[in-house]
Design a protein around this motif. Sequence first.
Motif, PDB file in Angstrom:
ATOM      1  N   ASN A   1       0.839  -1.205   0.000  1.00 54.56           N
ATOM      2  CA  ASN A   1       0.000   0.000   0.000  1.00 54.56           C
ATOM      3  C   ASN A   1       0.875   1.257   0.000  1.00 54.56           C
ATOM      4  N   HIS A   2       1.866   1.256  -0.883  1.00 63.08           N
ATOM      5  CA  HIS A   2       2.860   2.330  -0.875  1.00 63.08           C
ATOM      6  C   HIS A   2       2.266   3.706  -1.168  1.00 63.08           C
ATOM      7  N   GLU A   3       1.117   3.725  -1.888  1.00 64.94           N
ATOM      8  CA  GLU A   3       0.519   5.043  -2.163  1.00 64.94           C
ATOM      9  C   GLU A   3       0.057   5.698  -0.857  1.00 64.94           C
ATOM     10  N   VAL A   4      -0.201   4.870   0.150  1.00 72.78           N
ATOM     11  CA  VAL A   4      -0.557   5.384   1.478  1.00 72.78           C
ATOM     12  C   VAL A   4       0.703   5.571   2.329  1.00 72.78           C
ATOM     13  N   THR A   5       1.573   4.571   2.344  1.00 71.17           N
ATOM     14  CA  THR A   5       2.719   4.646   3.271  1.00 71.17           C
ATOM     15  C   THR A   5       3.718   5.734   2.868  1.00 71.17           C
ATOM     16  N   GLU A   6       3.761   6.067   1.561  1.00 65.94           N
ATOM     17  CA  GLU A   6       4.628   7.190   1.163  1.00 65.94           C
ATOM     18  C   GLU A   6       4.121   8.501   1.771  1.00 65.94           C
ATOM     19  N   LYS A   7       2.811   8.645   1.823  1.00 65.21           N
ATOM     20  CA  LYS A   7       2.242   9.862   2.415  1.00 65.21           C
ATOM     21  C   LYS A   7       2.488   9.879   3.928  1.00 65.21           C
ATOM     22  N   LEU A   8       2.402   8.707   4.543  1.00 62.63           N
ATOM     23  CA  LEU A   8       2.711   8.646   5.976  1.00 62.63           C
ATOM     24  C   LEU A   8       4.167   9.042   6.208  1.00 62.63           C
ATOM     25  N   PHE A   9       5.045   8.514   5.345  1.00 60.45           N
ATOM     26  CA  PHE A   9       6.467   8.860   5.491  1.00 60.45           C
ATOM     27  C   PHE A   9       6.681  10.359   5.326  1.00 60.45           C
ATOM     28  N   GLU A  10       6.086  10.913   4.283  1.00 57.66           N
ATOM     29  CA  GLU A  10       6.280  12.350   4.027  1.00 57.66           C
ATOM     30  C   GLU A  10       5.810  13.168   5.226  1.00 57.66           C
ATOM     31  N   GLY A  11       4.658  12.775   5.787  1.00 62.01           N
ATOM     32  CA  GLY A  11       4.155  13.485   6.968  1.00 62.01           C
ATOM     33  C   GLY A  11       5.104  13.371   8.143  1.00 62.01           C
ATOM     34  N   ALA A  12       5.591  12.169   8.395  1.00 61.25           N
ATOM     35  CA  ALA A  12       6.495  11.964   9.536  1.00 61.25           C
ATOM     36  C   ALA A  12       7.806  12.729   9.325  1.00 61.25           C
ATOM     37  N   TYR A  13       8.348  12.621   8.126  1.00 62.41           N
ATOM     38  CA  TYR A  13       9.633  13.264   7.831  1.00 62.41           C
ATOM     39  C   TYR A  13       9.537  14.785   7.978  1.00 62.41           C
ATOM     40  N   GLN A  14       8.518  15.366   7.349  1.00 61.98           N
ATOM     41  CA  GLN A  14       8.371  16.828   7.412  1.00 61.98           C
ATOM     42  C   GLN A  14       8.097  17.304   8.839  1.00 61.98           C
ATOM     43  N   THR A  15       7.366  16.504   9.588  1.00 62.49           N
ATOM     44  CA  THR A  15       7.081  16.894  10.972  1.00 62.49           C
ATOM     45  C   THR A  15       8.347  16.878  11.819  1.00 62.49           C
ATOM     46  N   LEU A  16       9.180  15.871  11.633  1.00 58.85           N
ATOM     47  CA  LEU A  16      10.445  15.841  12.375  1.00 58.85           C
ATOM     48  C   LEU A  16      11.289  17.073  12.039  1.00 58.85           C
ATOM     49  N   LEU A  17      11.332  17.415  10.754  1.00 59.31           N
ATOM     50  CA  LEU A  17      12.103  18.611  10.359  1.00 59.31           C
ATOM     51  C   LEU A  17      11.491  19.863  10.985  1.00 59.31           C
ATOM     52  N   GLN A  18      10.160  19.923  10.940  1.00 60.91           N
ATOM     53  CA  GLN A  18       9.468  21.105  11.474  1.00 60.91           C
ATOM     54  C   GLN A  18       9.773  21.325  12.952  1.00 60.91           C
ATOM     55  N   TYR A  19       9.953  20.237  13.667  1.00 58.67           N
ATOM     56  CA  TYR A  19      10.195  20.354  15.107  1.00 58.67           C
ATOM     57  C   TYR A  19      11.686  20.332  15.456  1.00 58.67           C
TER      58      TYR A  19
END
Length: 158
Positions: free
Chosen positions: A32-50
């Motif tokens: 289900n990579h079309e979903v897990t890529e979005k999860l990754f992008e969210g997690a990655y950007q959030t870590l950077l944001q914080y």
Amino acid sequence: MSTAHKNLSEFATDDLPDISAKTFAIVVAEWNHEVTEKLFEGAYQTLLQYGAIPENIIRANVPGSYELSYGSQVFAQKENVDAVIALGCVIQGETKHNDYINNAVAHGLTQVSLKYDKPVIFGVLTPNNQQQALDRAGGIHGNKGDEAAITSIKMLKF
Ligand code: DLZ
């Protein structure tokens, strides 16, 4: 606060620890990579944001969510890794495969976390269908990848 976090009402995001010197491993299931890529992008950007720095965010793929436990263990045992975020999406089908996988991953990640005394975050969606998954991967219900990242940061306070 970016609009990406508008659905994180249950998450207080004040008083988070400084993560500029922390290392995170994000383990991503390819199913289900079309979903897990979005999860990754969210997690990655959030870590950077914080405050995390890109060099301190490691990504590794595993084939399916069942493999998240082992993949997470590989990183949890590394001294320089402070927290692991496991991301997957197990969609309910005609058989009970989803129950078996979800239970195995939940137990597996808990074991890894306790064995290596580090936060290992359960960022696995368990939807009934793909739309429910997309709704929670940057859709109307926010992005559970963001939540998983914030949870990992919060757990570094311990
Ligand atoms: C086999 C399988 C099935 C049917 N469905 C999913 C799914 O919805 N999400 C997911 O992440 N993985 C799925 N898998 C693969 C298993 O997680 C695992 O990769 C295989 O059983 C091999 O161990």
